[in-house]
Design an enzyme around this catalytic site. Structure first.
Site, PDB file in Angstrom:
ATOM      1  N   ASP A  11     -10.647  -4.975   6.813  1.00 49.63           N
ATOM      2  CA  ASP A  11     -11.916  -5.625   7.138  1.00 49.63           C
ATOM      3  C   ASP A  11     -11.652  -7.132   7.189  1.00 49.63           C
ATOM      4  OD1 ASP A  11     -11.787  -6.454   4.496  1.00 49.63           O
ATOM      5  OD2 ASP A  11     -13.726  -5.616   3.894  1.00 49.63           O
ATOM      6  N   CYS A  68      -8.505  -4.672   2.229  1.00 55.47           N
ATOM      7  CA  CYS A  68      -9.845  -5.250   2.169  1.00 55.47           C
ATOM      8  C   CYS A  68      -9.805  -6.274   1.031  1.00 55.47           C
ATOM      9  CB  CYS A  68     -10.944  -4.191   2.023  1.00 55.47           C
ATOM     10  SG  CYS A  68     -11.006  -3.284   0.471  1.00 55.47           S
ATOM     11  N   THR A  70     -10.527  -5.961  -2.157  1.00 58.33           N
ATOM     12  CA  THR A  70      -9.936  -5.374  -3.366  1.00 58.33           C
ATOM     13  C   THR A  70      -8.988  -4.214  -3.076  1.00 58.33           C
ATOM     14  OG1 THR A  70     -11.747  -3.802  -3.512  1.00 58.33           O
ATOM     15  CG2 THR A  70     -12.018  -5.901  -4.700  1.00 58.33           C
ATOM     16  N   HIS A 101       5.704  10.545  -6.621  1.00 60.77           N
ATOM     17  CA  HIS A 101       4.890  11.559  -7.308  1.00 60.77           C
ATOM     18  C   HIS A 101       3.700  12.040  -6.479  1.00 60.77           C
ATOM     19  CE1 HIS A 101       6.245  10.583 -11.698  1.00 60.77           C
ATOM     20  NE2 HIS A 101       7.252  10.602 -10.846  1.00 60.77           N
ATOM     21  N   HIS A 136       5.944  18.053  -8.407  1.00 61.58           N
ATOM     22  CA  HIS A 136       4.820  17.316  -7.834  1.00 61.58           C
ATOM     23  C   HIS A 136       4.215  18.003  -6.600  1.00 61.58           C
ATOM     24  CE1 HIS A 136       5.949  14.099 -10.497  1.00 61.58           C
ATOM     25  NE2 HIS A 136       7.156  14.067  -9.977  1.00 61.58           N
TER      26      HIS A 136
HETATM   27  C1  RB5 Z   1     -16.065  -7.625   1.402  1.00 59.78           C
HETATM   28  O1  RB5 Z   1     -16.749  -8.709   0.906  1.00 59.78           O
HETATM   29  C2  RB5 Z   1     -15.545  -6.760   0.261  1.00 59.78           C
HETATM   30  O2  RB5 Z   1     -16.614  -6.183  -0.429  1.00 59.78           O
HETATM   31  C3  RB5 Z   1     -14.601  -5.712   0.749  1.00 59.78           C
HETATM   32  O3  RB5 Z   1     -13.547  -6.316   1.425  1.00 59.78           O
HETATM   33  C4  RB5 Z   1     -13.934  -4.826  -0.287  1.00 59.78           C
HETATM   34  O4  RB5 Z   1     -13.388  -5.604  -1.317  1.00 59.78           O
HETATM   35  C5  RB5 Z   1     -14.705  -3.679  -0.763  1.00 59.78           C
HETATM   36  O5  RB5 Z   1     -14.204  -2.822  -1.509  1.00 59.78           O
END
Ligand code: RB5
Length: 146
Positions: A11, A68, A70, A101, A136
């Site tokens: 994203d 993304c 996180t 694994h 596994h």
């Molecule tokens: C975008 O602001 C953020 O929420 C997205 O990139 C991600 O971290 C969501 O899990």
């Protein structure tokens, strides 16, 4: 690895790292399928996780790289497809173990959380490590059952 291409998708919050990792993959001679996004303009991560899942499930790509903010949201989206095993990775040891694994076929990063050099190294290890099978294998097979 099923399918020659490595797909990449992110994203807006993962765009810069996705572009960097894409260039690394291309420089290493991989065939890269870029599923977007194509800028830092705001988009919704589920759309790109789904695009990755479709590419893996159809065989257009054998492995995938997701980014993304996180790594969490986009990996949740991709993992809704039973043919996807996406692992959110923060270190090289997890990158290796996700292959040995879990036979992970998609690696996910959080651009807001991971250091660039750790991500680059983790991706190299992810691609170079084979699944151990053995004890596994049955566990991984259960992941794809309803
Ligand atoms: C975008 O602001 C953020 O929420 C997205 O990139 C991600 O971290 C969501 O899990």
């Amino acid at each position: 690895m099923a399918g020659a291409s490595i797909a990449v998708a992110s994203d807006h919050a993962g765009f810069d790292l996705k572009e960097l990792l894409k260039r690394d993959l291309q420089d290493a001679g991989h065939d890269v399928l870029d599923l977007g996004t194509n800028s830092t303009a705001s988009v919704d991560y589920p759309d790109f996780g789904k695009a990755m899942a479709d590419a893996i499930a159809s065989g257009r790509a054998g492995r995938g790289v997701l980014v993304c903010g996180t790594g969490i949201g986009i990996s949740i989206a991709a993992n809704r497809n039973p043919r996807v095993r996406a692992a959110v990775i923060h270190d090289v040891t997890s990158a290796r173990l996700s292959r040995e694994h879990n036979d992970a076929n998609v690696i996910a990063f959080g651009q807001r959380l991971i250091g660039t050099e750790v991500a680059r190294e983790a991706l190299k290890i992810f691609l170079a490590t084979t699944f151990e099978g053995g004890r596994h294998a049955a566990r991984v097979a259960k992941l794809s059952k309803d």
